[in-house]
Write an enzyme that holds these catalytic residues in place. Structure first.
Site, mmCIF file in Angstrom:
data_model
loop_
_atom_site.group_PDB
_atom_site.id
_atom_site.type_symbol
_atom_site.label_atom_id
_atom_site.label_comp_id
_atom_site.label_asym_id
_atom_site.label_seq_id
_atom_site.Cartn_x
_atom_site.Cartn_y
_atom_site.Cartn_z
ATOM 1 C CE LYS A 126 -2.248 -13.177 -10.354
ATOM 2 N NZ LYS A 126 -3.197 -11.959 -9.550
ATOM 3 C CG HIS A 129 2.598 -5.612 -8.849
ATOM 4 N ND1 HIS A 129 2.516 -4.605 -8.191
ATOM 5 C CD2 HIS A 129 1.604 -6.435 -8.715
ATOM 6 C CE1 HIS A 129 1.142 -4.778 -7.707
ATOM 7 N NE2 HIS A 129 0.826 -6.005 -7.869
ATOM 8 C CG HIS A 132 3.432 -6.996 -4.485
ATOM 9 N ND1 HIS A 132 2.987 -7.587 -6.033
ATOM 10 C CD2 HIS A 132 2.026 -7.049 -3.712
ATOM 11 C CE1 HIS A 132 1.809 -8.140 -5.757
ATOM 12 N NE2 HIS A 132 1.201 -7.776 -4.394
HETATM 13 N N1 ARG Z 1 -1.991 -10.335 -1.833
HETATM 14 C C1 ARG Z 1 -2.705 -8.830 -1.737
HETATM 15 C C2 ARG Z 1 -2.549 -8.069 -3.256
HETATM 16 O O1 ARG Z 1 -1.446 -8.453 -3.836
HETATM 17 C C3 ARG Z 1 -2.390 -7.996 -0.752
HETATM 18 C C4 ARG Z 1 -2.837 -8.519 0.571
HETATM 19 C C5 ARG Z 1 -3.069 -7.310 1.378
HETATM 20 N N2 ARG Z 1 -2.905 -7.783 2.999
HETATM 21 C C6 ARG Z 1 -4.315 -8.180 3.392
HETATM 22 N N3 ARG Z 1 -4.302 -8.536 4.600
HETATM 23 N N4 ARG Z 1 -5.474 -8.032 2.768
HETATM 24 O O2 ARG Z 1 -3.282 -7.530 -3.580
#
Ligand code: ARG
Length: 566
Positions: A126, A129, A132
């Site tokens: 993906k 965005h 992030h």
């Molecule tokens: N990949 C997840 C997202 O984009 C965020 C991860 C955050 N970190 C974690 N340890 N859960 O929503």
């Protein structure tokens, strides 16, 4: 090298605290100094209410008495009602700041703690965005803040590369995947597959069945075609993410996807069993958290035996604890995941992992565009690279208009455009939603990144134009007319400490804006070069150099480039 613990105004605050602690017969850390109501009342204030009772006086009497009796080197005390205000002698301040603020160690401490910062953590297949982007910018700034304070920092990118969505992607690819399209625009093509999957899964029952089977194949741990596909999607996606990280100058010590913890998942599930916190619910395994005040239980295994986001976070946390024994592990993740973090911390607590409260979720608000919240599922995403490109384009236009003869125009446009985006993000309190307005982001005036960059470049230009730069020795006593700038600069070390402790880079951003505003007033009102007075010029160059260095270090911590010309 200046003393790492007492720089800038902190040195004077320490003198005040030491003296007051002796007089009031209490420990130094009970003397919490505020700022006076009005800036011309001085740099520090002590509200006397807390100490009045023990002194058997009214707060007003106590303040008045102390103002008369206190003798502190370079500091005068005065009382305004129940407040005791302290003003630093401008000459002492000028000497101190022009020494401390011009050093590379300005604002540094040697706190020596171990802090893990997890940030960015985008999802494979993906586009990254703007959420992030916020995590990346905030997390990188927090990491640098802690590093400046002498923490040992480990930067982690917890890539979303595991989970049932990869089953969907594989199922979609097998039906509609096009090699050529994928090679042209890997993430774009994968996103299209994902969107199509969600459109068609309602009508076509075989789709979700295939997706589930594919994810089970992935989780089986065997080297099969599904896994090969997934590995390929992953490596192409990481390459795309790296382009953004390079532009933002963001680095990680560990890029560990959720899949990295795969081999540790079984152990975690066993551990939960041993701790007797797992219970069955409709075929699934959950941890009940009602004893911790959380109504929604934490789902650990689905009824098909596959793991979940929370399972992988539990494994990751345990693995990090074993590897690093951290003092703090910060997770810079949007506020919409607050429940998830509360849940997994509560699971650790129920298992008596006494380090559970060293885990800290650092939530942040949304970036809002005129179009409202953007959703990946519907394919309505604004790509991060587009945002950066557009900022750089606008910056180039402004530079062309303001300084058409500038060398390296393209490099500077990139620095200004990217810096503007970063600063815009860090100037707001992190929990607040940020409304994105292009005009505001890139303006050279007002509270913006380009304004700070411009102030920094202006200092560099003054120093370049001076014949010999800052002289070896100069008379700081001539700088009493720079007092507001000296005070603003003097608060820089405390802003760094406070920003790190509160996990709020905006505290540093706001301090830098104050410094730049004071700096701009100073050089508007005072000639630096060509006064014909060599002594005066030397002293003023020293304060311009202090301003330059403070902006350079401060912008560096925030991640905003500081070009020397623009
Ligand atoms: N990949 C997840 C997202 O984009 C965020 C991860 C955050 N970190 C974690 N340890 N859960 O929503």
């Amino acid at each position: 090298m200046p003393d790492l613990t007492l720089q800038g105004l902190d040195l004077f605050a320490d003198r005040i605290q030491t003296e007051l602690a002796a007089v009031l017969q209490c420990s130094k850390d009970r003397i919490a100094l505020d700022r006076p109501r009005a800036e011309d009342h001085g740099e520090f204030a002590l509200p006397c209410f807390r100490f009045a009772k023990a002194a058997k006086k009214s707060p007003v009497e106590l303040a008045g008495g102390l103002a008369e009796s206190l003798r502190i080197a370079d500091i005068t005390a005065s009382a305004v009602g129940p407040f005791l205000n302290f003003k630093i002698c401008p000459i002492a301040l000028a000497r101190r700041i022009t020494e401390d603020a011009r050093s590379d160690a300005w604002g540094k401490r040697a706190l020596g703690r171990k802090t893990l910062v997890e940030y960015s953590s985008p999802n494979i297949a993906k586009p990254m965005h703007v959420g992030h982007l916020r995590s990346t910018i905030l997390g990188a700034a927090l990491a640098r803040l802690h590093e400046h304070l002498g923490h040992e920092v480990v930067r982690i990118n917890h890539i979303g590369d595991w989970g049932s969505q990869f089953g969907k992607l594989v199922a979609g690819w097998r039906r509609w995947g096009e090699e050529n399209e994928f090679k042209k625009d890997p993430i774009g093509h994968l996103l299209a597959l994902y969107v199509r999957y969600h459109k068609e899964e309602k009508e076509d029952e075989t789709l979700p069945a295939d997706a589930k089977a594919a994810f089970q194949e992935l989780e089986s741990g065997q080297e099969n075609d599904t896994r090969k596909l997934w590995a390929r999607f992953t490596s192409f996606s990481l390459r795309e993410f790296d382009k953004v990280y390079q532009r933002l100058d963001v680095k990680f010590d560990l890029v560990r996807g959720e899949s990295w913890y795969e081999s540790k998942l079984a152990d975690v599930v066993d551990w939960l069993k041993k701790c007797q916190v797992l219970q069955e619910d409709d075929g699934a395994q959950i941890v009940d958290l009602s004893s911790e005040g959380i109504k929604t239980p934490c789902l650990v295994l689905t009824s098909h035996g596959t793991t979940l986001y929370a399972t992988r976070d539990l494994a990751a946390a345990c693995s990090r604890w074993e590897e690093f024994s951290f003092d703090r592990c910060l997770y810079v993740v949007g506020a919409e995941q607050t429940l998830h973090f509360n849940q997994f911390k509560a699971v650790l607590k129920r298992c008596n992992a006494d380090w559970w409260n060293r885990i800290e979720h650092i939530p942040f608000g949304l970036i809002r565009f005129a179009e409202g919240k953007l959703s990946t599922r519907e394919g309505r995403v604004l790509r991060l690279e587009e945002v950066l490109d557009r900022a750089v384009e606008l910056a180039a236009e402004i530079i062309q208009e303001k300084n058409p003869d500038l060398k390296n125009k393209e490099v500077v446009a990139e620095q200004v455009g990217v810096g503007a985006i970063i600063f815009h993000d860090l100037k707001h309190q992190r929990q607040k939603d940020v409304l994105f307005n292009w005009k505001e982001v890139l303006s050279f005036e007002g509270d913006t990144g380009p304004y700070l960059q411009y102030t920094h470049a202006r200092c560099c230009s003054i120093l370049r134009k001076s014949e010999n730069g800052v002289p070896e020795s100069f008379d700081a006593d001539l700088l009493t007319d720079a007092n507001p700038l000296l005070v603003a600069l003097g608060r820089f070390p405390d802003a760094i400490l406070d920003a790190a402790e509160k996990r709020e880079p905006t505290i540093l951003s706001q301090a830098l804006l104050k410094i730049a505003a004071a700096g701009n007033s100073f050089y508007r009102e005072h000639r630096v070069l060509g006064t014909g007075d060599e002594q005066l010029e030397g002293a003023r160059l020293a304060i311009i150099d202090s301003l330059r260095n403070t902006l350079r270090i401060g912008l560096g911590i925030l991640g905003v480039p500081a070009p020397e010309e623009m």
